[in-house]
Design an enzyme around this catalytic site. Structure first.
Site, PDB file in Angstrom:
ATOM      1  CB  SER A  20      -0.511   9.770  -3.423  1.00 27.29           C
ATOM      2  OG  SER A  20       0.622   8.979  -3.175  1.00 27.29           O
ATOM      3  CG  HIS A 116       8.158  -2.473   1.289  1.00 32.46           C
ATOM      4  ND1 HIS A 116       7.863  -2.151   2.595  1.00 32.46           N
ATOM      5  CD2 HIS A 116       9.503  -2.463   1.182  1.00 32.46           C
ATOM      6  CE1 HIS A 116       8.999  -1.964   3.251  1.00 32.46           C
ATOM      7  NE2 HIS A 116      10.009  -2.143   2.417  1.00 32.46           N
ATOM      8  CB  THR A 148       3.550 -14.163   2.808  1.00 35.84           C
ATOM      9  OG1 THR A 148       4.735 -13.419   3.115  1.00 35.84           O
ATOM     10  CG2 THR A 148       3.485 -14.453   1.314  1.00 35.84           C
ATOM     11  CG  ASP A 152       7.544  -5.224   4.167  1.00 32.91           C
ATOM     12  OD1 ASP A 152       6.407  -5.061   3.689  1.00 32.91           O
ATOM     13  OD2 ASP A 152       8.024  -4.474   5.034  1.00 32.91           O
TER      14      ASP A 152
HETATM   15  N1  NHR Z   1       1.143  -7.680   7.015  1.00 33.97           N
HETATM   16  C1  NHR Z   1       1.712  -8.836   6.712  1.00 33.97           C
HETATM   17  N2  NHR Z   1       1.316  -9.908   7.382  1.00 33.97           N
HETATM   18  N3  NHR Z   1       2.657  -8.979   5.747  1.00 33.97           N
HETATM   19  C2  NHR Z   1       3.051  -7.901   5.063  1.00 33.97           C
HETATM   20  O1  NHR Z   1       3.970  -8.058   4.109  1.00 33.97           O
HETATM   21  C3  NHR Z   1       2.510  -6.626   5.352  1.00 33.97           C
HETATM   22  C4  NHR Z   1       1.528  -6.561   6.354  1.00 33.97           C
HETATM   23  C5  NHR Z   1       0.961  -5.336   6.714  1.00 33.97           C
HETATM   24  C6  NHR Z   1       1.384  -4.173   6.098  1.00 33.97           C
HETATM   25  C7  NHR Z   1       2.899  -2.947   4.560  1.00 33.97           C
HETATM   26  C8  NHR Z   1       4.315  -2.734   5.114  1.00 33.97           C
HETATM   27  C9  NHR Z   1       5.171  -1.902   4.201  1.00 33.97           C
HETATM   28  O2  NHR Z   1       5.003  -1.959   2.982  1.00 33.97           O
HETATM   29  C10 NHR Z   1       2.371  -4.230   5.109  1.00 33.97           C
HETATM   30  C11 NHR Z   1       2.917  -5.448   4.717  1.00 33.97           C
HETATM   31  C12 NHR Z   1       3.508  -1.477   8.590  1.00 33.97           C
HETATM   32  C13 NHR Z   1       4.628  -1.853   9.306  1.00 33.97           C
HETATM   33  C14 NHR Z   1       4.723  -1.605  10.784  1.00 33.97           C
HETATM   34  O3  NHR Z   1       5.701  -1.961  11.418  1.00 33.97           O
HETATM   35  C15 NHR Z   1       5.648  -2.491   8.627  1.00 33.97           C
HETATM   36  C16 NHR Z   1       5.528  -2.749   7.278  1.00 33.97           C
HETATM   37  C17 NHR Z   1       4.390  -2.388   6.573  1.00 33.97           C
HETATM   38  C18 NHR Z   1       3.385  -1.736   7.229  1.00 33.97           C
HETATM   39  N4  NHR Z   1       3.678  -1.004  11.395  1.00 33.97           N
HETATM   40  C19 NHR Z   1       3.607  -0.715  12.827  1.00 33.97           C
HETATM   41  C20 NHR Z   1       2.762  -1.774  13.549  1.00 33.97           C
HETATM   42  O4  NHR Z   1       2.960  -1.897  14.770  1.00 33.97           O
HETATM   43  C21 NHR Z   1       2.942   0.623  13.068  1.00 33.97           C
HETATM   44  C22 NHR Z   1       3.702   1.744  12.463  1.00 33.97           C
HETATM   45  C23 NHR Z   1       2.925   3.069  12.437  1.00 33.97           C
HETATM   46  O5  NHR Z   1       1.712   3.087  12.757  1.00 33.97           O
HETATM   47  O6  NHR Z   1       3.526   4.075  12.031  1.00 33.97           O
HETATM   48  O7  NHR Z   1       1.886  -2.423  12.954  1.00 33.97           O
HETATM   49  O8  NHR Z   1       6.100  -1.221   4.679  1.00 33.97           O
HETATM   50  C1  GAR Z   2       4.130   5.032  -0.043  1.00 29.36           C
HETATM   51  O1  GAR Z   2       5.464   5.403  -0.301  1.00 29.36           O
HETATM   52  C2  GAR Z   2       4.055   3.565   0.306  1.00 29.36           C
HETATM   53  O2  GAR Z   2       4.920   2.747  -0.442  1.00 29.36           O
HETATM   54  C3  GAR Z   2       4.484   3.610   1.737  1.00 29.36           C
HETATM   55  O3  GAR Z   2       3.913   4.777   2.286  1.00 29.36           O
HETATM   56  C4  GAR Z   2       3.643   5.709   1.247  1.00 29.36           C
HETATM   57  C5  GAR Z   2       2.157   5.938   1.232  1.00 29.36           C
HETATM   58  O4  GAR Z   2       1.835   6.918   0.321  1.00 29.36           O
HETATM   59  N1  GAR Z   2       4.036   2.461   2.448  1.00 29.36           N
HETATM   60  C6  GAR Z   2       4.526   2.125   3.623  1.00 29.36           C
HETATM   61  O5  GAR Z   2       5.454   2.709   4.131  1.00 29.36           O
HETATM   62  C7  GAR Z   2       3.844   0.947   4.261  1.00 29.36           C
HETATM   63  N2  GAR Z   2       4.460   0.690   5.523  1.00 29.36           N
HETATM   64  P1  GAR Z   2       0.325   7.118  -0.128  1.00 29.36           P
HETATM   65  O6  GAR Z   2      -0.527   7.040   1.130  1.00 29.36           O
HETATM   66  O7  GAR Z   2       0.323   8.492  -0.711  1.00 29.36           O
HETATM   67  O8  GAR Z   2      -0.016   6.048  -1.104  1.00 29.36           O
END
Ligand code: NHR
Ligand code: GAR
Length: 220
Positions: A20, A116, A148, A152
């Protein structure tokens, strides 16, 4: 950033689910509220709702299923190959669920952006709405930041704030946060497209001509 004043900035958007936020950005570009062109939408999972929608808009789409790869490095390399074919100025993560390797982040240094679902530095990682409810915070929201290697923790470009209500569930709170995400991310996309977002030497962000980078949901 565009090389010449008349060329539109090129965005590749990475999603994992409903997309979305990606839709909000594409719609802003279609409506002329963002001067960029979304040149591709890539997903880490097959059959996402977001991908079907992007296809209907005539945007190039592809899937790089993370489950097909033995390591994070191999997944990131395959993803980068697909991204680079579209020569983007910026790569936007929009609900993208895979942590990216330092090599991937370095490849797109200064050009990789995420949204995030919390008011960083509070609640990095996953399950942010449940974390916020467990702590009893009264404000919650979203953060658009440069990516980075530290998850997050990148420089903050803009935030959106919503109230937490007494009877909130994680789902109700997530829905409220999502409405403000749909304001914040297209606004940041527009600033990026216009080359107005600058990363300063002290790792803070400056946006030319923008004094207030805090968005809020409609009063409830
Ligand atoms: N990568 C880096 N290096 N730095 C960031 O700040 C990142 C990133 C990749 C994704 C999005 C992030 C969020 O906004 C993001 C920021 C996935 C996980 C996670 O733990 C955590 C944070 C975010 C995205 N993912 C698991 C993994 O093992 C899988 C979880 C699942 O598939 O449901 O990669 O929250
Ligand atoms: C959003 O709330 C976004 O901030 C969050 O997932 C939702 C995705 O919605 N992101 C994460 O949790 C990344 N780990 P969308 O697919 O409808 O944009």
């Amino acid at each position: 950033m565009p090389d010449t004043p008349n060329s539109r900035a090129r965005f590749v958007i990475l999603i994992s689910g409903q997309g979305s936020n990606m839709q909000a950005i594409v719609q802003a570009c279609q409506a002329g509220r963002c001067s960029a062109q979304v040149v591709a939408v890539l997903a880490s999972r097959a059959q996402t709702v977001g991908l079907a929608w992007a296809e209907e808009q005539g945007i190039a789409t592809d899937v790089v299923p993370h489950v097909d790869f033995a390591s994070r490095e191999a997944f990131d390399e395959a993803l980068a190959q697909k991204i680079d074919a579209f020569a983007p100025d910026y790569v936007l993560l929009a609900g993208f669920m895979r942590v990216l390797t330092p090599a991937f982040v370095a490849r797109y240094s200064g050009r990789l952006i995420n949204i995030h679902p919390s008011l960083l530095p509070a609640f990095p990682g996953l399950h942010t709405h449940a974390q916020a409810l467990a702590k009893g915070v009264q404000s919650h929201g979203c953060t658009v930041h440069f990516v980075t290697p530290v998850l997050d923790h990148g420089p903050i470009i803009a935030q959106g704030v919503v109230p937490v209500l007494a009877k909130d569930t994680p789902e109700a709170l997530a829905a409220r946060v999502l409405t403000v995400e749909h304001q914040v991310y297209p606004a940041v996309a527009a600033w990026l497209a216009e080359g107005r977002v600058h990363l300063l030497a002290d790792q803070r962000v400056q946006v030319d001509g923008v004094e207030n980078r805090l968005f809020s949901s409609e009063p409830l």
